[in-house]
Design a protein around this motif. Sequence first.
Motif, PDB file in Angstrom:
ATOM      1  N   HIS A 221       1.374  13.649  -9.368  1.00  0.00           N
ATOM      2  CA  HIS A 221       1.637  15.113  -9.052  1.00  0.00           C
ATOM      3  C   HIS A 221       2.275  15.824 -10.373  1.00  0.00           C
ATOM      4  O   HIS A 221       1.781  16.934 -10.855  1.00  0.00           O
ATOM      5  CB  HIS A 221       2.391  15.360  -7.837  1.00  0.00           C
ATOM      6  CG  HIS A 221       2.762  16.673  -7.392  1.00  0.00           C
ATOM      7  ND1 HIS A 221       1.688  17.275  -6.814  1.00  0.00           N
ATOM      8  CD2 HIS A 221       3.909  17.471  -7.505  1.00  0.00           C
ATOM      9  CE1 HIS A 221       2.076  18.569  -6.558  1.00  0.00           C
ATOM     10  NE2 HIS A 221       3.509  18.764  -6.949  1.00  0.00           N
TER      11      HIS A 221
ATOM     12  N   LEU B 187       4.934  18.891  -3.424  1.00  0.00           N
ATOM     13  CA  LEU B 187       4.133  17.463  -2.855  1.00  0.00           C
ATOM     14  C   LEU B 187       4.498  17.026  -1.746  1.00  0.00           C
ATOM     15  O   LEU B 187       5.462  17.136  -1.278  1.00  0.00           O
ATOM     16  CB  LEU B 187       4.782  16.371  -3.922  1.00  0.00           C
ATOM     17  CG  LEU B 187       4.385  14.901  -3.841  1.00  0.00           C
ATOM     18  CD1 LEU B 187       3.116  15.007  -3.814  1.00  0.00           C
ATOM     19  CD2 LEU B 187       5.184  13.913  -4.770  1.00  0.00           C
TER      20      LEU B 187
ATOM     21  N   TRP C 119       4.268  15.046   1.415  1.00  0.00           N
ATOM     22  CA  TRP C 119       4.329  13.464   1.887  1.00  0.00           C
ATOM     23  C   TRP C 119       3.526  13.121   3.117  1.00  0.00           C
ATOM     24  O   TRP C 119       2.412  12.337   2.998  1.00  0.00           O
ATOM     25  CB  TRP C 119       5.679  12.897   2.026  1.00  0.00           C
ATOM     26  CG  TRP C 119       6.351  12.817   0.684  1.00  0.00           C
ATOM     27  CD1 TRP C 119       7.274  13.647   0.130  1.00  0.00           C
ATOM     28  CD2 TRP C 119       6.023  11.985  -0.493  1.00  0.00           C
ATOM     29  NE1 TRP C 119       7.637  13.387  -1.054  1.00  0.00           N
ATOM     30  CE2 TRP C 119       6.966  12.328  -1.647  1.00  0.00           C
ATOM     31  CE3 TRP C 119       5.252  10.879  -0.860  1.00  0.00           C
ATOM     32  CZ2 TRP C 119       7.175  11.984  -2.844  1.00  0.00           C
ATOM     33  CZ3 TRP C 119       5.065  10.340  -2.140  1.00  0.00           C
ATOM     34  CH2 TRP C 119       6.058  10.901  -3.099  1.00  0.00           C
TER      35      TRP C 119
ATOM     36  N   THR D  53       0.839   3.818  -3.240  1.00  0.00           N
ATOM     37  CA  THR D  53       0.725   5.141  -2.766  1.00  0.00           C
ATOM     38  C   THR D  53       1.629   6.230  -3.330  1.00  0.00           C
ATOM     39  O   THR D  53       1.429   7.324  -3.876  1.00  0.00           O
ATOM     40  CB  THR D  53       0.186   5.335  -1.553  1.00  0.00           C
ATOM     41  OG1 THR D  53      -0.861   4.418  -1.298  1.00  0.00           O
ATOM     42  CG2 THR D  53      -0.610   6.767  -1.319  1.00  0.00           C
ATOM     43  N   CYS D  54       2.857   5.832  -2.840  1.00  0.00           N
ATOM     44  CA  CYS D  54       4.030   6.737  -3.227  1.00  0.00           C
ATOM     45  C   CYS D  54       4.188   6.991  -4.554  1.00  0.00           C
ATOM     46  O   CYS D  54       4.327   8.168  -5.114  1.00  0.00           O
ATOM     47  CB  CYS D  54       5.173   6.176  -2.689  1.00  0.00           C
ATOM     48  SG  CYS D  54       5.634   6.639  -0.764  1.00  0.00           S
TER      49      CYS D  54
ATOM     50  N   THR E 251       0.724  -1.307  -0.002  1.00  0.00           N
ATOM     51  CA  THR E 251      -0.016   0.121   0.076  1.00  0.00           C
ATOM     52  C   THR E 251       0.861   1.277  -0.042  1.00  0.00           C
ATOM     53  O   THR E 251       0.426   2.133  -0.788  1.00  0.00           O
ATOM     54  CB  THR E 251      -0.921  -0.003   1.161  1.00  0.00           C
ATOM     55  OG1 THR E 251      -1.773  -1.041   1.209  1.00  0.00           O
ATOM     56  CG2 THR E 251      -1.741   1.146   1.338  1.00  0.00           C
ATOM     57  N   THR E 252       1.848   1.211   0.743  1.00  0.00           N
ATOM     58  CA  THR E 252       2.668   2.296   1.059  1.00  0.00           C
ATOM     59  C   THR E 252       3.475   2.729  -0.458  1.00  0.00           C
ATOM     60  O   THR E 252       3.674   3.696  -0.985  1.00  0.00           O
ATOM     61  CB  THR E 252       3.851   2.349   1.974  1.00  0.00           C
ATOM     62  OG1 THR E 252       3.055   2.038   3.438  1.00  0.00           O
ATOM     63  CG2 THR E 252       4.764   3.314   2.095  1.00  0.00           C
TER      64      THR E 252
ATOM     65  N   ALA F  53       1.281   9.167  -6.377  1.00  0.00           N
ATOM     66  CA  ALA F  53       1.395  10.476  -5.564  1.00  0.00           C
ATOM     67  C   ALA F  53       2.433  11.089  -6.599  1.00  0.00           C
ATOM     68  O   ALA F  53       2.153  12.387  -6.809  1.00  0.00           O
ATOM     69  CB  ALA F  53       1.428  10.458  -4.241  1.00  0.00           C
TER      70      ALA F  53
ATOM     71  N   SER G  47       0.598  14.449   4.000  1.00  0.00           N
ATOM     72  CA  SER G  47      -0.817  14.555   3.715  1.00  0.00           C
ATOM     73  C   SER G  47      -1.055  13.198   3.024  1.00  0.00           C
ATOM     74  O   SER G  47      -2.581  12.704   3.200  1.00  0.00           O
ATOM     75  CB  SER G  47      -1.132  15.464   2.556  1.00  0.00           C
ATOM     76  OG  SER G  47      -0.494  15.110   1.240  1.00  0.00           O
ATOM     77  N   LEU G  48      -0.462  12.226   2.684  1.00  0.00           N
ATOM     78  CA  LEU G  48      -0.736  10.860   2.225  1.00  0.00           C
ATOM     79  C   LEU G  48      -1.034   9.855   3.360  1.00  0.00           C
ATOM     80  O   LEU G  48      -1.481   8.835   3.321  1.00  0.00           O
ATOM     81  CB  LEU G  48       0.492  10.326   1.405  1.00  0.00           C
ATOM     82  CG  LEU G  48       0.825  10.837   0.278  1.00  0.00           C
ATOM     83  CD1 LEU G  48       1.890  10.105  -0.546  1.00  0.00           C
ATOM     84  CD2 LEU G  48      -0.307  11.244  -0.977  1.00  0.00           C
ATOM     85  N   GLN G  49      -0.819  10.312   4.725  1.00  0.00           N
ATOM     86  CA  GLN G  49      -0.969   9.466   5.995  1.00  0.00           C
ATOM     87  C   GLN G  49      -0.247   8.105   5.722  1.00  0.00           C
ATOM     88  O   GLN G  49      -1.133   7.106   5.928  1.00  0.00           O
ATOM     89  CB  GLN G  49      -2.331   9.548   6.284  1.00  0.00           C
ATOM     90  CG  GLN G  49      -2.983  11.100   6.502  1.00  0.00           C
ATOM     91  CD  GLN G  49      -4.595  10.948   6.809  1.00  0.00           C
ATOM     92  OE1 GLN G  49      -5.229  10.035   6.385  1.00  0.00           O
ATOM     93  NE2 GLN G  49      -4.955  11.950   7.465  1.00  0.00           N
ATOM     94  N   LEU G  50       0.849   7.946   5.608  1.00  0.00           N
ATOM     95  CA  LEU G  50       1.512   6.734   5.370  1.00  0.00           C
ATOM     96  C   LEU G  50       2.572   6.553   6.554  1.00  0.00           C
ATOM     97  O   LEU G  50       3.935   7.233   6.573  1.00  0.00           O
ATOM     98  CB  LEU G  50       2.408   6.685   4.050  1.00  0.00           C
ATOM     99  CG  LEU G  50       1.434   6.685   2.879  1.00  0.00           C
ATOM    100  CD1 LEU G  50       2.235   6.736   1.536  1.00  0.00           C
ATOM    101  CD2 LEU G  50       0.468   5.384   2.748  1.00  0.00           C
TER     102      LEU G  50
END
Length: 439
Positions: free
Chosen positions: A411, A425, A427, A403-404, A399-400, A407, A429-432
């Motif tokens: 972007h 950007l 990071w 998502t990275c 997932t991490t 993103a 805000s992605l809540q990882l």
Amino acid sequence: MQTRRAAVLSAAAVALSALSSRAASAAAPARASGSVPAPSGTPGPAAAVSGARDGLVRMALPAPSGPYAVGTVALRLVDRSRPDPWVARPYRELMVSVRYPAGRASGHPPAPQMLPGEAAAFVGLNSLQGVPAERVDWAATPTHAHQGAAAAVGRFPVVLYSPGAGDPRSLGTTFCDDLASRGHVVVAIDHTYDAAGVEFPGGRVELSVLPAEFAKVVPDPEHPDPAKVAPLLRRTVDVRVADTRFVLDRLPDVLAPRLRDAVDLRRVGMFGHSAGGFTALEAMYEDPRIAAAANFDGVTAYVMDDPDRGYLSPVAAHGLDRPFLLVGKDGNTRRTVPSWDALWRHSSGPRHGLTLRGAAHATYTDAEVLVPQIARALDLPRATVTGLIGTIAPRRAVTTGRTCLAAFFGHYLRPPVTAQGPGPLEWPSLQLPDLRPFV
């Protein structure tokens, strides 16, 4: 410590001595062709199944998380302007897989992760130390990409993918399928005679020459001379960069019309793992068409180990003026990887650096989800698993990482909303929670 990695270029995942001896004793792969159907009752990514008849372990990959179905096509590309740099052949021959957002997937079979010949080569030469590869049916894993599905309506950015040294392009399927499902056309490249085995139409398989090339410059793997290894590492990266630029040149001409209409070559990115991450950054340095690149745990110097100094690549010595992302295993930052620090200091474009807590080098490949399934089926020691993919839970790691990647490219490859391009950007805000930005 990632020591003595075979033709590593970025510390690829197997000790050079072990890789060389394995390759020398490996049998030639089967000359099989055709696609492999998905097994009935495919298990979820948390479960592995041993075949009732042959006792081989069969596995599954996690489903993509984006809104699109995924289509795929495999292509053979021939560069007649360039002799092959590894064997006596007057042209360079590659296989690529194109993943793309599809309008509908029903009626189109899922593509296999590996064809039979690729799978046989992977059994003989791979980076999964401690895993009895011969007890796994590598050709039985279906992907979530559907062969020949029609492309979705729209124009999508292109992202190239390069795997680690010795790895097949298929070992990045989890990331590639997910990125396509989120609205990107992803082109995964097999670097012939670098990858363990590349299967061409008709079933012909070309095996890796890297172990033999390494043996020429390092007769004693326990005492490699960095000055002798560096030219081979540079040669390998240079070949990969030339492959990448050729694929980008040919892409508009080899795609079917409907898929060609879906490709936006004004927005091109690249990512890779290990040597592939190094390749992504070096290719961006050499080719202005690549607007952004992400490197998952690949050093950017022609050295054997991450902490080694010297032998900087052009991209590390001169830097980049466009955005890049470095994602390291646990402990790998610009403070601990000298070539990353050089790249960081010499660059003027947007820079992003992240470390994933609990990650190992192979966390950023399909090994993250396949190795636990094999370990459960074969009762492998926990130390074997954590040595390959670290201690982070596989679901969190996948997932991490996905998502990275989404993103970063979402972007920087989106249409600019202002003349100045996208803003910063962020990071957090992605809540990882497992990510740690470089300091």
